[in-house]
Design an enzyme around this catalytic site. Structure first.
Site, PDB file in Angstrom:
ATOM      1  N   LYS A 283       0.853  -1.194   0.000  1.00 43.47           N
ATOM      2  CA  LYS A 283       0.000   0.000   0.000  1.00 43.47           C
ATOM      3  C   LYS A 283       0.883   1.237   0.000  1.00 43.47           C
ATOM      4  O   LYS A 283       1.918   1.256   0.677  1.00 43.47           O
ATOM      5  CB  LYS A 283      -0.857   0.036   1.278  1.00 43.47           C
ATOM      6  CG  LYS A 283      -2.023  -0.911   1.308  1.00 43.47           C
ATOM      7  CD  LYS A 283      -2.811  -0.730   2.610  1.00 43.47           C
ATOM      8  CE  LYS A 283      -3.832  -1.819   2.795  1.00 43.47           C
ATOM      9  NZ  LYS A 283      -4.926  -1.789   1.816  1.00 43.47           N
ATOM     10  N   ARG A 357      -9.816 -11.972   2.150  1.00 39.13           N
ATOM     11  CA  ARG A 357     -10.614 -13.077   1.608  1.00 39.13           C
ATOM     12  C   ARG A 357      -9.839 -14.384   1.649  1.00 39.13           C
ATOM     13  O   ARG A 357     -10.434 -15.457   1.652  1.00 39.13           O
ATOM     14  CB  ARG A 357     -11.079 -12.717   0.194  1.00 39.13           C
ATOM     15  CG  ARG A 357      -9.968 -12.470  -0.783  1.00 39.13           C
ATOM     16  CD  ARG A 357     -10.444 -11.711  -2.026  1.00 39.13           C
ATOM     17  NE  ARG A 357     -10.586 -10.279  -1.781  1.00 39.13           N
ATOM     18  CZ  ARG A 357     -11.020  -9.405  -2.677  1.00 39.13           C
ATOM     19  NH1 ARG A 357     -11.365  -9.799  -3.881  1.00 39.13           N
ATOM     20  NH2 ARG A 357     -11.111  -8.128  -2.381  1.00 39.13           N
TER      21      ARG A 357
HETATM   22  N1  BES Z   1      -7.890  -3.990   4.623  1.00 38.36           N
HETATM   23  C1  BES Z   1      -8.146  -3.562   3.293  1.00 38.36           C
HETATM   24  C2  BES Z   1      -9.509  -2.891   3.139  1.00 38.36           C
HETATM   25  C3  BES Z   1      -9.725  -1.597   3.893  1.00 38.36           C
HETATM   26  C4  BES Z   1      -9.675  -0.386   3.246  1.00 38.36           C
HETATM   27  C5  BES Z   1     -10.040  -1.614   5.243  1.00 38.36           C
HETATM   28  C6  BES Z   1      -9.911   0.794   3.938  1.00 38.36           C
HETATM   29  C7  BES Z   1     -10.268  -0.445   5.942  1.00 38.36           C
HETATM   30  C8  BES Z   1     -10.208   0.761   5.286  1.00 38.36           C
HETATM   31  C9  BES Z   1      -8.140  -4.781   2.352  1.00 38.36           C
HETATM   32  O1  BES Z   1      -7.285  -5.806   2.726  1.00 38.36           O
HETATM   33  C10 BES Z   1      -7.670  -4.309   1.025  1.00 38.36           C
HETATM   34  O2  BES Z   1      -6.568  -3.868   0.929  1.00 38.36           O
HETATM   35  N2  BES Z   1      -8.527  -4.439   0.015  1.00 38.36           N
HETATM   36  C11 BES Z   1      -8.217  -4.046  -1.311  1.00 38.36           C
HETATM   37  C12 BES Z   1      -8.675  -5.134  -2.246  1.00 38.36           C
HETATM   38  C13 BES Z   1      -8.230  -4.961  -3.667  1.00 38.36           C
HETATM   39  C14 BES Z   1      -6.733  -5.109  -3.767  1.00 38.36           C
HETATM   40  C15 BES Z   1      -8.921  -5.994  -4.519  1.00 38.36           C
HETATM   41  C16 BES Z   1      -8.938  -2.735  -1.596  1.00 38.36           C
HETATM   42  O3  BES Z   1     -10.068  -2.568  -1.122  1.00 38.36           O
HETATM   43  O4  BES Z   1      -8.346  -1.874  -2.229  1.00 38.36           O
HETATM   44 MN    MN Z   2      -5.309  -5.547   2.065  1.00 35.23          MN
END
Ligand code: BES
Ligand code: MN
Ligand code: ZN
Length: 509
Positions: A283, A357
């Protein structure tokens, strides 16, 4: 946590640092709400006028402090807004009461004791006020007790220590039970908030699992922990695949409450990423500062199981905490790797940041093996759900429309903002993979729903299942409001607890 008592004193005679009263928006200006009669009398019946002069309108979120007149034992009166006055003969909404009580408790941080003289017509209203006050009085003490913060201004920020609920009948069984339930639920919500607020170098999968074991001993719950060796041996490729990049190895915790006369069993499954860096699909800065909150689903599940046990509900509740830290390193899962999940399905990892997931897939298969009557998973799963529903509302997806509707109604009843979301079958196709049963990512549009569809693949045949995506409300970054503090909120716990209560009562199919 703050102490809560039901008091028979009147607002005039209670010895306290402050008396909390309600003020609502009337057609011609602010009106003082039932419960505040004695206070109004001490103001010669002119309290509404005094409040109006001070600028109070009765709007939700408003808090007006005024010096008490000589007729009261307490030196301060705090008037909190309850929003629009209800129509004649109607009662105030429970969530309005909960939020007003929370605002009052927050405003009174640093004082010792307050009497709450809000309108509590019945036990449910008393439950809402008690819950709001106890949740609003929460404050996270870093390092246990201010240890991690040199300049804690401890006295000033110390939460309101004593809450006396006035107008509730202490000798009435229903009121007593309502207060006890509020204490238990608030303590468990606050337990989850603490876990979410703990820095990720203090809370990792191992210390989280240890916390579950400690609580298990205290409340007589059966706790089993699979460590990295057991997970590897057991074939938990999703949890291992996510956790392998970290020096803090993953865990799968099973925490079970059973009631000897239970007729139904619920399984709650929580995403417990103690820190989500994104892994190799790292990230960027600006998106990782709050990712200690990525275990909020597991914290909610943990708290809900403990609450069900403390409330002695006549239902079995099994919690599954899928705990891992998602880190990039030489041993981390790469985009392109194929993981073999628990149960044998294979997943091509296209993006290591879609890790929730993966850990949940394993846990859902494992939970399904015990054939529960329903499974509910709770997860900070997707940014897409935050884009769709905002920061305060969680999404509810399910493989059963009636169950999704029940959860939506339950959430509304307990004062949690939620909204039903679909699982459109056509989004599944984009997750096809040439090298595995499916990929862990599909198309970007509707990403929160695609994540739900992915999870659905791991739910056992014929088992009723719902998925709560709490990515928005789990962690509150802006100014506190009502009973919601900055940081961990304890999202979804009250919904899970009410689901367990209704299941115990036989109210759900
Ligand atoms: N933990 C994050 C989702 C999240 C975002 C939680 C903002 C709390 C606040 C999750 O693991 C994630 O990174 N999801 C990605 C999925 C994508 C790569 C398909 C996302 O939502 O960008
Ligand atoms: Mn994530
Ligand atoms: Zn995540």
């Amino acid at each position: 946590m703050s102490a809560l008592t039901l008091s028979t004193s009147s607002a005039a005679t209670l010895r306290a640092d402050a008396i909390v009263i309600g003020v609502a928006k009337g057609p011609k200006g602010p009106v003082v709400t039932p419960g505040a009669e004695a206070v109004d009398k001490a103001f010669d019946g002119k309290l509404a006028g005094v409040l109006e002069t001070l600028g109070a309108t009765g709007a939700e979120g408003e808090a007006t402090k005024l010096p008490a007149p000589s007729g009261l034992k307490a030196p301060v009166v705090l008037a909190v807004g309850l929003g629009d006055a209800p129509a004649k003969d109607d009662a105030f909404g429970h969530e309005a009461l909960r939020r007003a009580a929370g605002t009052a408790a927050r405003t009174l941080a640093g004082t010792k004791k307050a009497g709450f003289a809000l309108p509590v017509e019945d036990a449910e209203a008393a439950n809402a006020v008690a819950e709001g006050a106890l949740l609003g009085a929460y404050s996270f003490r870093p390092g246990g007790n201010g240890a991690a913060k040199k300049d804690d201004k401890a006295a000033k920020s110390a939460p309101l220590a004593e809450i006396a609920l006035l107008g509730a009948k202490p000798r009435d069984k229903a009121f007593k039970a309502a207060a006890d339930r509020a204490i238990t639920v608030a303590e468990e919500v606050n337990r989850a908030r603490d876990l979410v607020n703990m820095p990720p170098n203090e809370l990792d999968p191992k210390t989280f699992a240890a916390a579950a074991q400690t609580a298990g001993k205290e409340f007589g719950l059966k706790v089993e922990v699979l460590d990295e060796k057991a997970l590897l041996k057991g074939g938990f490729g999703g949890i291992m695949g996510v956790g392998r990049g970290s020096d803090a190895p993953p865990r799968l915790v099973r925490i079970a409450y059973t009631h000897p006369k239970a007729e139904k069993t619920l399984a709650f499954v929580g995403k417990g990423i103690t820190y989500d860096s994104g892994g190799i699909s790292l990230k960027p800065a600006g998106h990782n500062e709050t990712m200690k909150c990525d275990m909020a689903g597991a914290a909610a599940v943990f708290a809900a199981v403990v609450a069900a046990s403390r409330l002695g509900l006549q239902v079995n509740v099994t919690g599954w905490l899928a705990l891992a830290e998602n880190m990039p390193s030489g041993s981390a899962t790469r985009p392109g790797d194929v993981l073999k999940m628990y149960g044998g399905k294979t997943v091509e990892v296209l993006n290591t940041d879609a890790e929730g997931r993966l850990v949940l897939g394993d846990a859902l298969v494992r939970a399904s093996e015990e054939n529960p009557d329903a499974i509910v998973d709770v997860a900070t799963l997707t940014g897409a759900m935050v884009l769709a529903l905002g920061n305060r509302t969680f999404g509810i997806m399910a493989n059963d429309d009636a169950f999704r509707t029940s959860l939506y109604e339950i959430a509304e009843e307990v004062g949690e903002q939620a909204w039903p979301m679909p699982l459109p079958a056509e989004l599944r196709k984009a997750m096809d993979s040439p090298v595995a049963d499916f990929a862990n990512m599909g198309e970007r549009m509707g990403g929160g729903l695609a994540a739900g569809l992915f999870l659905k693949e791991f739910v056992g045949e014929g088992i009723t299942w719902a998925h709560l995506d709490i990515a928005g409300p789990a962690y509150h970054e802006s100014a506190p409001y009502g009973y919601t503090p900055k940081g961990g909120t304890g999202s979804a716990i009250r919904t899970l607890v009410r689901l367990a209560e209704q299941t115990a009562a036989g109210d759900l199919g």
